[in-house]
Motif scaffolding. Structure first.
Motif, PDB file in Angstrom:
ATOM      1  N   PRO A  52       3.831   0.986 -21.161  1.00  0.00           N
ATOM      2  CA  PRO A  52       2.648   0.144 -20.977  1.00  0.00           C
ATOM      3  C   PRO A  52       2.374  -0.275 -19.536  1.00  0.00           C
ATOM      4  CG  PRO A  52       4.430  -1.140 -21.916  1.00  0.00           C
ATOM      5  CD  PRO A  52       4.895   0.283 -21.875  1.00  0.00           C
ATOM      6  N   ASP A  53       3.423  -0.305 -18.686  1.00  0.00           N
ATOM      7  CA  ASP A  53       3.209  -0.764 -17.315  1.00  0.00           C
ATOM      8  C   ASP A  53       4.285  -0.185 -16.383  1.00  0.00           C
ATOM      9  OD1 ASP A  53       5.507  -2.235 -17.911  1.00  0.00           O
ATOM     10  OD2 ASP A  53       4.411  -4.097 -18.231  1.00  0.00           O
ATOM     11  N   ALA A  54       4.165  -0.490 -15.099  1.00  0.00           N
ATOM     12  CA  ALA A  54       5.084   0.043 -14.096  1.00  0.00           C
ATOM     13  C   ALA A  54       6.515  -0.429 -14.335  1.00  0.00           C
ATOM     14  CB  ALA A  54       4.621  -0.361 -12.695  1.00  0.00           C
ATOM     15  N   LYS A  55       6.673  -1.655 -14.801  1.00  0.00           N
ATOM     16  CA  LYS A  55       8.016  -2.178 -15.057  1.00  0.00           C
ATOM     17  C   LYS A  55       8.736  -1.327 -16.103  1.00  0.00           C
ATOM     18  CE  LYS A  55      10.513  -6.299 -16.452  1.00  0.00           C
ATOM     19  NZ  LYS A  55      10.438  -7.639 -16.994  1.00  0.00           N
ATOM     20  N   ALA A  56       8.040  -0.965 -17.166  1.00  0.00           N
ATOM     21  CA  ALA A  56       8.642  -0.147 -18.227  1.00  0.00           C
ATOM     22  C   ALA A  56       9.023   1.239 -17.703  1.00  0.00           C
ATOM     23  CB  ALA A  56       7.676  -0.024 -19.400  1.00  0.00           C
ATOM     24  N   VAL A  57       8.194   1.815 -16.876  1.00  0.00           N
ATOM     25  CA  VAL A  57       8.495   3.139 -16.303  1.00  0.00           C
ATOM     26  C   VAL A  57       9.728   3.041 -15.409  1.00  0.00           C
ATOM     27  CG1 VAL A  57       7.662   4.961 -14.750  1.00  0.00           C
ATOM     28  CG2 VAL A  57       6.101   3.918 -16.402  1.00  0.00           C
ATOM     29  N   ASN A  58       9.780   2.017 -14.558  1.00  0.00           N
ATOM     30  CA  ASN A  58      10.917   1.854 -13.659  1.00  0.00           C
ATOM     31  C   ASN A  58      12.212   1.618 -14.424  1.00  0.00           C
ATOM     32  OD1 ASN A  58       9.813   2.252 -11.056  1.00  0.00           O
ATOM     33  ND2 ASN A  58       8.808   0.266 -11.209  1.00  0.00           N
ATOM     34  N   GLU A  59      12.171   0.811 -15.489  1.00  0.00           N
ATOM     35  CA  GLU A  59      13.374   0.576 -16.286  1.00  0.00           C
ATOM     36  C   GLU A  59      13.886   1.881 -16.908  1.00  0.00           C
ATOM     37  OE1 GLU A  59      12.281  -2.445 -19.094  1.00  0.00           O
ATOM     38  OE2 GLU A  59      12.469  -4.056 -17.616  1.00  0.00           O
ATOM     39  N   PHE A  92       0.834  -1.195   0.000  1.00  0.00           N
ATOM     40  CA  PHE A  92       0.000   0.000   0.000  1.00  0.00           C
ATOM     41  C   PHE A  92       0.874   1.251   0.000  1.00  0.00           C
ATOM     42  CE2 PHE A  92      -4.176  -1.736   0.365  1.00  0.00           C
ATOM     43  CZ  PHE A  92      -3.947  -3.007   0.857  1.00  0.00           C
ATOM     44  N   GLY A  93       1.890   1.249  -0.870  1.00  0.00           N
ATOM     45  CA  GLY A  93       2.839   2.349  -0.945  1.00  0.00           C
ATOM     46  C   GLY A  93       2.296   3.522  -1.731  1.00  0.00           C
ATOM     47  N   ASP A  94       3.222   4.375  -2.168  1.00  0.00           N
ATOM     48  CA  ASP A  94       2.864   5.580  -2.905  1.00  0.00           C
ATOM     49  C   ASP A  94       2.312   5.244  -4.283  1.00  0.00           C
ATOM     50  OD1 ASP A  94       3.746   7.119  -0.816  1.00  0.00           O
ATOM     51  OD2 ASP A  94       5.777   7.290  -1.616  1.00  0.00           O
ATOM     52  N   LEU A  95       1.457   6.098  -4.766  1.00  0.00           N
ATOM     53  CA  LEU A  95       0.875   5.948  -6.087  1.00  0.00           C
ATOM     54  C   LEU A  95       1.265   7.179  -6.891  1.00  0.00           C
ATOM     55  CD1 LEU A  95      -1.122   4.330  -7.888  1.00  0.00           C
ATOM     56  CD2 LEU A  95      -2.899   5.817  -7.000  1.00  0.00           C
ATOM     57  N   VAL A  96       1.826   6.964  -8.071  1.00  0.00           N
ATOM     58  CA  VAL A  96       2.248   8.064  -8.934  1.00  0.00           C
ATOM     59  C   VAL A  96       1.333   8.091 -10.146  1.00  0.00           C
ATOM     60  CG1 VAL A  96       4.121   8.977 -10.339  1.00  0.00           C
ATOM     61  CG2 VAL A  96       4.631   7.841  -8.178  1.00  0.00           C
ATOM     62  N   ARG A  97       0.767   9.225 -10.428  1.00  0.00           N
ATOM     63  CA  ARG A  97      -0.119   9.356 -11.587  1.00  0.00           C
ATOM     64  C   ARG A  97       0.674   9.912 -12.761  1.00  0.00           C
ATOM     65  NH1 ARG A  97      -5.041   7.856 -10.206  1.00  0.00           N
ATOM     66  NH2 ARG A  97      -5.718   8.232  -8.096  1.00  0.00           N
ATOM     67  N   LEU A  98       0.536   9.257 -13.903  1.00  0.00           N
ATOM     68  CA  LEU A  98       1.248   9.675 -15.106  1.00  0.00           C
ATOM     69  C   LEU A  98       0.314  10.443 -16.023  1.00  0.00           C
ATOM     70  CD1 LEU A  98       3.100   6.327 -15.885  1.00  0.00           C
ATOM     71  CD2 LEU A  98       3.953   8.296 -14.603  1.00  0.00           C
ATOM     72  N   ASP A  99       0.878  11.369 -16.776  1.00  0.00           N
ATOM     73  CA  ASP A  99       0.106  12.086 -17.782  1.00  0.00           C
ATOM     74  C   ASP A  99      -0.271  11.114 -18.900  1.00  0.00           C
ATOM     75  OD1 ASP A  99       0.319  14.479 -16.427  1.00  0.00           O
ATOM     76  OD2 ASP A  99       2.123  15.102 -17.509  1.00  0.00           O
ATOM     77  N   PRO A 100      -1.400  11.361 -19.569  1.00  0.00           N
ATOM     78  CA  PRO A 100      -1.860  10.443 -20.622  1.00  0.00           C
ATOM     79  C   PRO A 100      -0.831  10.185 -21.728  1.00  0.00           C
ATOM     80  CG  PRO A 100      -3.592  11.997 -20.067  1.00  0.00           C
ATOM     81  CD  PRO A 100      -2.362  12.434 -19.330  1.00  0.00           C
ATOM     82  N   ASP A 101      -0.069  11.229 -22.119  1.00  0.00           N
ATOM     83  CA  ASP A 101       0.921  11.020 -23.180  1.00  0.00           C
ATOM     84  C   ASP A 101       2.075  10.132 -22.711  1.00  0.00           C
ATOM     85  OD1 ASP A 101       1.652  13.140 -21.456  1.00  0.00           O
ATOM     86  OD2 ASP A 101       3.026  13.974 -22.942  1.00  0.00           O
ATOM     87  N   VAL A 102       2.400  10.184 -21.429  1.00  0.00           N
ATOM     88  CA  VAL A 102       3.442   9.318 -20.886  1.00  0.00           C
ATOM     89  C   VAL A 102       2.923   7.876 -20.818  1.00  0.00           C
ATOM     90  CG1 VAL A 102       4.891   8.858 -18.857  1.00  0.00           C
ATOM     91  CG2 VAL A 102       4.467  11.214 -19.586  1.00  0.00           C
ATOM     92  N   MET A 103       1.665   7.702 -20.445  1.00  0.00           N
ATOM     93  CA  MET A 103       1.077   6.359 -20.363  1.00  0.00           C
ATOM     94  C   MET A 103       1.037   5.667 -21.719  1.00  0.00           C
ATOM     95  SD  MET A 103      -1.883   6.589 -17.418  1.00  0.00           S
ATOM     96  CE  MET A 103      -3.044   7.410 -18.462  1.00  0.00           C
ATOM     97  N   GLN A 104       0.956   6.431 -22.788  1.00  0.00           N
ATOM     98  CA  GLN A 104       0.944   5.832 -24.119  1.00  0.00           C
ATOM     99  C   GLN A 104       2.305   5.230 -24.465  1.00  0.00           C
ATOM    100  OE1 GLN A 104      -0.366   8.942 -26.726  1.00  0.00           O
ATOM    101  NE2 GLN A 104      -2.536   8.567 -26.302  1.00  0.00           N
ATOM    102  N   VAL A 105       3.375   5.778 -23.908  1.00  0.00           N
ATOM    103  CA  VAL A 105       4.727   5.309 -24.213  1.00  0.00           C
ATOM    104  C   VAL A 105       5.106   4.113 -23.325  1.00  0.00           C
ATOM    105  CG1 VAL A 105       7.163   5.962 -24.249  1.00  0.00           C
ATOM    106  CG2 VAL A 105       5.417   7.606 -24.967  1.00  0.00           C
TER     107      VAL A 105
END
Length: 70
Positions: A46-53, A31-44
């Motif tokens: 696909p998931d949390a793993k890709a963002v973290n990498e 139940f940690g922090d939740l980060v909201r991404l802008d829609p254009d970033v979400m299109q690039v």
């Protein structure tokens, strides 16, 4: 209209007083922090793993450039 009484079919071993509902998805690990991404970033990404990498790569580049600038 008559009020209809419903029979409680829940087993006694289920205690709903301590029930915790997960806020996001079935694979949630905590139940940690939740980060909201802008829609254009979400299109690039696909998931949390890709963002973290991508962020880990950016951090590595930033560290290399800060060491070479010193």
């Amino acid at each position: 209209m008559k009020k209809v009484e419903e029979k409680d079919e829940l087993r006694p071993e289920y205690d709903l007083k301590t029930l915790r509902v997960r806020r996001v998805g079935y694979e949630r690990n905590g139940f940690g922090d939740l980060v909201r991404l802008d829609p254009d970033v979400m299109q690039v990404f696909p998931d949390a793993k890709a963002v973290n990498e991508a962020l880990h790569a950016l951090i590595a580049i930033a560290r290399r450039s800060s060491f070479s600038a010193s």
